[in-house]
Write an enzyme that holds these catalytic residues in place. Structure first.
Site, short mmCIF file in Angstrom:
data_model
loop_
_atom_site.label_atom_id
_atom_site.label_comp_id
_atom_site.label_asym_id
_atom_site.label_seq_id
_atom_site.Cartn_x
_atom_site.Cartn_y
_atom_site.Cartn_z
CG HIS A 55 -2.23 1.21 0.75
ND1 HIS A 55 -3.24 0.93 2.10
CD2 HIS A 55 -1.61 2.42 -0.06
CE1 HIS A 55 -4.03 2.57 1.92
NE2 HIS A 55 -3.00 2.72 0.68
CD GLU A 115 0.74 5.82 -1.11
OE1 GLU A 115 0.89 5.40 -0.16
OE2 GLU A 115 -0.73 5.57 -0.82
CG HIS A 121 2.25 8.11 2.64
ND1 HIS A 121 2.10 9.34 3.41
CD2 HIS A 121 1.64 7.89 1.68
CE1 HIS A 121 0.64 8.59 3.84
NE2 HIS A 121 -0.05 7.77 2.51
#
Length: 256
Positions: free
Chosen positions: A65, A114, A118
């Site tokens: 993920h 992502e 992040h």
């Protein structure tokens, strides 16, 4: 106003402005401070269950993920995702970090999400300070941790029979030597038990060594983020698993 008084007033305004900027800069730094990394892997069958979307024939193994700094996201919106920077990684990315819930051709949108949310925060660490380093290190960790093989060797595999959450916790703690965090999909009205959906293994910031995900007195985040795009609707959100029975769903479709 006399020149001396004018200079004094201007100096005072300048000092005030600098103080304000300094305070804003500190708040910005504080908002992006983080202490550990979280390697997040999800079970595709459960991901498809919780998202009402065009998820088709998901992988029958745990996939990435993301690699998330804790308590920090969206650190540099001026640093856009560039697929060219990770072109050498694409075969592994497609296999181990797929966008399991969307069938659109441009599956790199998940990686873009992502990175922007992040990766730009993880880039505080030298080993992760480029897109190739961030995604490359994530793939390395996926291989090193080898969650799929670990679960199989411990006899934990998808089944129509229920496990206990403690089966997962104890087995993972025994192999990795740390406390993981396990998320489940709460049961719907016509379901008996929660469904396992996501496993987090936590790492130290600088050298990415395993550490406990929760320490004594620390409260785990109750809900996990979900990757949504193109107006997808989330039906249910993942929560930290409650002690008790849990369903580890086998893939619905047999692959040939």
């Amino acid at each position: 106003m006399r020149p001396a008084a004018l200079r004094g007033a201007l100096l005072g305004c300048l000092c005030l402005a600098l103080l304000c900027l300094g305070g804003a800069d500190k708040r910005l730094r504080d908002n992006h401070e983080w202490k550990k990394l979280i390697m997040v892997q999800h079970w595709p069958e459960t991901v498809c269950e919780k998202i009402q979307n065009d998820c088709r024939d998901p992988p029958d193994y745990w996939t990435i993920h993301g690699l998330w700094p804790d308590k920090s996201e969206g650190c540099n919106r001026s640093w856009p995702f560039n697929l060219e920077e990770i072109k050498d990684l694409l075969p592994e990315m497609r296999a181990y970090w797929p966008d399991v819930i969307h069938s659109f051709p441009n599956r790199s949108r998940f990686w873009k999400h992502e990175w922007e949310k992040h990766g730009t925060c993880a880039a505080q660490v030298d080993a992760l300070n480029s897109q190739k380093k961030y995604f490359g290190r994530s793939l390395e960790l996926y291989r090193e941790l080898d969650l799929n093989s670990v679960l199989l060797k411990l006899g934990i595999k998808p089944s129509i029979n229920y496990y206990q959450v403690a089966d997962f916790k104890d087995a993972l703690a025994r192999v990795y030597g740390v406390i993981p965090k396990i998320q489940c999909l709460p049961p719907s009205q016509d379901e008996e038990v929660q469904t396992i959906g996501q496993i987090e293994l936590c790492l130290t910031k600088q050298d990415q060594q395993l550490q406990n995900c929760t320490e004594p007195g620390e409260q785990p985040s109750p809900k996990q983020e979900v990757w949504l795009a193109n107006g997808a609707a989330e039906s249910r959100g993942l929560r930290v698993c409650e002690d008790g029975p849990v369903f580890y769903p086998p893939p619905k479709k047999t692959k040939h």
